[in-house]
Motif scaffolding. Structure first.
Motif, PDB file in Angstrom:
ATOM      1  N   LEU A 109     -12.300 -12.792 -19.348  1.00  0.00           N
ATOM      2  CA  LEU A 109     -13.023 -12.752 -18.082  1.00  0.00           C
ATOM      3  C   LEU A 109     -12.709 -13.922 -17.167  1.00  0.00           C
ATOM      4  N   HIS A 110     -12.460 -15.103 -17.734  1.00  0.00           N
ATOM      5  CA  HIS A 110     -12.080 -16.258 -16.922  1.00  0.00           C
ATOM      6  C   HIS A 110     -11.158 -17.158 -17.712  1.00  0.00           C
ATOM      7  N   ALA A 111     -10.219 -17.790 -17.035  1.00  0.00           N
ATOM      8  CA  ALA A 111      -9.233 -18.635 -17.699  1.00  0.00           C
ATOM      9  C   ALA A 111      -8.800 -19.734 -16.745  1.00  0.00           C
ATOM     10  N   ASN A 112      -8.201 -20.781 -17.303  1.00  0.00           N
ATOM     11  CA  ASN A 112      -7.746 -21.888 -16.469  1.00  0.00           C
ATOM     12  C   ASN A 112      -6.526 -22.553 -17.077  1.00  0.00           C
ATOM     13  N   THR A 113      -5.822 -23.295 -16.262  1.00  0.00           N
ATOM     14  CA  THR A 113      -4.689 -24.078 -16.725  1.00  0.00           C
ATOM     15  C   THR A 113      -4.525 -25.289 -15.823  1.00  0.00           C
ATOM     16  N   SER A 114      -3.934 -26.323 -16.360  1.00  0.00           N
ATOM     17  CA  SER A 114      -3.569 -27.481 -15.550  1.00  0.00           C
ATOM     18  C   SER A 114      -2.075 -27.703 -15.697  1.00  0.00           C
ATOM     19  N   ILE A 115      -1.403 -27.906 -14.578  1.00  0.00           N
ATOM     20  CA  ILE A 115       0.055 -28.004 -14.537  1.00  0.00           C
ATOM     21  C   ILE A 115       0.433 -29.393 -14.054  1.00  0.00           C
ATOM     22  N   PRO A 116       1.247 -30.127 -14.807  1.00  0.00           N
ATOM     23  CA  PRO A 116       1.657 -31.457 -14.344  1.00  0.00           C
ATOM     24  C   PRO A 116       2.344 -31.386 -12.989  1.00  0.00           C
ATOM     25  N   LEU A 117       2.009 -32.290 -12.115  1.00  0.00           N
ATOM     26  CA  LEU A 117       2.595 -32.296 -10.781  1.00  0.00           C
ATOM     27  C   LEU A 117       4.079 -32.657 -10.827  1.00  0.00           C
ATOM     28  N   GLY A 118       4.458 -33.374 -11.883  1.00  0.00           N
ATOM     29  CA  GLY A 118       5.866 -33.656 -12.097  1.00  0.00           C
ATOM     30  C   GLY A 118       6.486 -34.432 -10.951  1.00  0.00           C
ATOM     31  N   VAL A 119       7.678 -34.002 -10.548  1.00  0.00           N
ATOM     32  CA  VAL A 119       8.397 -34.723  -9.485  1.00  0.00           C
ATOM     33  C   VAL A 119       7.656 -34.672  -8.158  1.00  0.00           C
ATOM     34  N   PHE A 120       6.783 -33.676  -7.996  1.00  0.00           N
ATOM     35  CA  PHE A 120       6.007 -33.603  -6.761  1.00  0.00           C
ATOM     36  C   PHE A 120       5.046 -34.770  -6.628  1.00  0.00           C
ATOM     37  N   GLY A 121       4.712 -35.394  -7.763  1.00  0.00           N
ATOM     38  CA  GLY A 121       3.780 -36.512  -7.728  1.00  0.00           C
ATOM     39  C   GLY A 121       4.258 -37.655  -6.864  1.00  0.00           C
ATOM     40  N   ILE A 122       5.567 -37.831  -6.760  1.00  0.00           N
ATOM     41  CA  ILE A 122       6.132 -38.892  -5.923  1.00  0.00           C
ATOM     42  C   ILE A 122       5.847 -38.588  -4.458  1.00  0.00           C
ATOM     43  N   ALA A 123       6.074 -37.338  -4.092  1.00  0.00           N
ATOM     44  CA  ALA A 123       5.824 -36.952  -2.707  1.00  0.00           C
ATOM     45  C   ALA A 123       4.348 -36.975  -2.380  1.00  0.00           C
ATOM     46  N   ALA A 124       3.489 -36.700  -3.411  1.00  0.00           N
ATOM     47  CA  ALA A 124       2.050 -36.635  -3.175  1.00  0.00           C
ATOM     48  C   ALA A 124       1.481 -37.978  -2.774  1.00  0.00           C
ATOM     49  N   SER A 125       2.195 -39.078  -3.112  1.00  0.00           N
ATOM     50  CA  SER A 125       1.687 -40.400  -2.777  1.00  0.00           C
ATOM     51  C   SER A 125       1.850 -40.727  -1.297  1.00  0.00           C
ATOM     52  N   ALA A 126       2.678 -39.969  -0.611  1.00  0.00           N
ATOM     53  CA  ALA A 126       2.882 -40.182   0.825  1.00  0.00           C
ATOM     54  C   ALA A 126       1.992 -39.231   1.609  1.00  0.00           C
ATOM     55  N   GLU A 127       1.107 -39.766   2.439  1.00  0.00           N
ATOM     56  CA  GLU A 127       0.145 -38.933   3.181  1.00  0.00           C
ATOM     57  C   GLU A 127       0.848 -37.901   4.047  1.00  0.00           C
ATOM     58  N   SER A 128       1.949 -38.292   4.671  1.00  0.00           N
ATOM     59  CA  SER A 128       2.643 -37.382   5.587  1.00  0.00           C
ATOM     60  C   SER A 128       3.244 -36.174   4.869  1.00  0.00           C
ATOM     61  N   ALA A 129       3.512 -36.340   3.562  1.00  0.00           N
ATOM     62  CA  ALA A 129       4.134 -35.252   2.808  1.00  0.00           C
ATOM     63  C   ALA A 129       3.129 -34.301   2.194  1.00  0.00           C
ATOM     64  N   LYS A 130       1.853 -34.679   2.173  1.00  0.00           N
ATOM     65  CA  LYS A 130       0.843 -33.882   1.461  1.00  0.00           C
ATOM     66  C   LYS A 130       0.686 -32.454   1.989  1.00  0.00           C
ATOM     67  N   PRO A 131       0.598 -32.229   3.301  1.00  0.00           N
ATOM     68  CA  PRO A 131       0.445 -30.840   3.781  1.00  0.00           C
ATOM     69  C   PRO A 131       1.599 -29.939   3.350  1.00  0.00           C
TER      70      PRO A 131
END
Length: 337
Positions: free
Chosen positions: A294-316
Motif C-alpha cells: 500500500l505504501h513504500a519509500n526509498t532514499s537515493i544518494p544524491l551522488g555527483v549531484f551533491g556537488i551542484a546542490a551546494s551552489a544556490e544558482s544550480a539548485k533549480p
C-alpha cells in the motif's frame, strides 16, 4: 543444520529459548533502513523478550524514522546507526533479511521476518521467516507463547503496526495477522494509538503541502509531485496522504531532496497495485526500497549531484533534472503495471 518448523511450536520455542539463555550473551538487533512501524514495533518486541531472559540488548536502525510521534514514543529504545556492521555479540535481524543487504556480507545469529521472496542462501542459527503480512504478528505470537509481560506501550506499537500494514484489516492481511490483532488490542492504549495514527501536523508540513500542490503532475488517477529542498523529509508521507484526497487520484508519489539524498514516498488506494514492487522496478537499482503493497519509500544518494546542490544558482536546474527523471520512471512503471 537449521530445521524448519511450522509456527512457533514447542521445538522452535525450545531452540529459541536455548539461544537466548546462554550465559554472558548480549544481543544486538538490527532492523531495516528507513524503518516503518512494523519494523520498529517487532524489534522492540524482540528486545523485550531478550530482556525477559536477562540479556543486554541494543536495537539499531539506519536511515530515518518518518513518523516523529512514533520516534518520540520509542525514545532511547531504538538508536540510529550509520550502517549495519558485523558484531561479536549475538546479532538479530528483525524485518530484515541478510539477502537484502548490499556490500559487506553479514550472517546474523537470528533472523525473524516476513517475505514472499526467496529465502535461499540465508545461514543463521535460528530463523523464522513467514508469509504473514506483518512481522509484528510473528512477534506477538512469541510474546504470547513465551509468557512475556506486555505493557501498554509495546501493545499499542504492535497494534499500530498491524493496522498500518493492513489498513486496519481491510487489505493484505492473513489469519495470523487477524489473530494477533485481537490478542494484542486488549492491552493497548487507545489514546496513544490515536496519537500515532493522527500525529499533529507541523507548519513545515503545510509549507511542503503548498509546494506539492503547485508542482503536481497528474496522469489519469496517478499523481507525481515534489516539495523541493527540505530540512526534514519526514513530512512527505503526510503530504502524500493529502495528495490522495484530491478527487480522482488513487496513487501518489512525493519527492523531496536534502543536501545528500533524494527521498521518494509513494502510496496507493488501488488494491491492484503493489507500491513496493512499483518502486523497486522504478528505482531499485538506485537504492533500497522499503514498505509494503500500500505504501513504500526509498532514499537515493544524491551522488555527483551533491556537488551542484551546494551552489544556490544550480539548485533549480538540479531539482528539475531529478524531478523529470523520477517522474518519467514512475509513470512508465505504472503504465506497464
Amino acid at each position: 543444520m537449521h530445521r524448519m518448523f511450522k509456527g512457533f511450536n514447542f521445538w522452535k520455542q525450545r531452540a529459541f529459548k536455548n539461544l537466548l539463555s546462554q550465559p554472558g550473551n548480549r544481543l544486538t538487533i538490527y532492523t531495516r533502513n528507513n524503518p516503518d512501524p512494523d519494523s520498529l514495533a517487532s524489534s522492540l518486541a524482540l528486545k523485550r523478550i531478550a530482556e525477559h531472559y536477562n540479556l543486554e540488548v541494543a536495537v539499531y536502525y539506519t536511515g530515518a524514522i518518518q513518523n516523529r510521534t512514533l520516534a518520540n514514543v520509542l525514545g532511547d529504545d531504538v538508536m540510529n546507526a550509520p550502517q549495519i556492521s558485523s558484531s561479536r555479540n549475538c546479532t538479530a535481524f528483525v524485518d530484515l533479511l541478510p539477502t537484502e543487504l548490499t556490500g559487506e556480507k553479514i550472517n546474523p545469529t537470528i533472523v525473524i521476518g516476513h517475505t514472499l521472496g526467496n529465502k535461499e542462501g540465508i545461514h543463521c542459527a535460528y530463523q523464522d521467516i513467514r508469509t504473514t503480512e506483518t512481522t509484528s504478528s510473528i512477534m506477538t505470537e512469541y510474546l504470547k507463547k513465551l509468557g512475556v509481560a506486555i505493557d501498554k506501550r509495546l501493545a499499542t506499537l504492535l497494534l499500530f503496526a498491524i493496522r498500518d500494514k493492513t489498513r486496519t484489516l481491510i487489505a493484505n492481511f492473513t489469519l495470523h495477522d487477524l489473530e494477533s490483532y485481537w490478542f494484542i488490542h486488549k492491552y493497548a492504549d487507545m489514546e496513544l494509538l490515536n496519537s500515532l495514527e493522527h500525529p499533529s501536523a507541523r507548519i513545515d508540513t503545510f509549507e511542503d503541502l503548498s509546494r506539492a500542490i503547485a508542482n503536481k503532475i497528474m496522469k489519469g488517477a496517478s499523481l507525481f509531485t515534489t516539495v523541493g529542498y527540505v530540512k526534514d523529509p519526514g513530512t512527505i508521507p503526510r503530504v502524500c496522504k493529502y495528495m490522495l484526497d484530491i478527487e480522482g487520484i488513487s496513487t501518489a508519489l512525493v519527492l523531496a531532496i536534502n543536501a545528500t539524498k533524494i527521498y521518494v514516498y509513494a502510496e496507493s488506494k488501488n488494491m491492484e497495485l503493489n507500491m513496493k514492487n512499483v518502486l523497486k522496478k522504478a528505482f531499485g537499482e538506485w537504492g533500497e526500497v522499503t514498505g509494503g503493497p500500500l505504501h513504500a519509500n526509498t532514499s537515493i544518494p544524491l551522488g555527483v549531484f551533491g556537488i551542484a546542490a551546494s551552489a544556490e544558482s544550480a539548485k533549480p536546474l538540479l531539482l528539475k533534472s531529478i524531478s523529470d527523471s523520477i517522474s518519467s520512471r514512475y509513470f512508465y512503471v505504472l503504465e506497464a503495471e
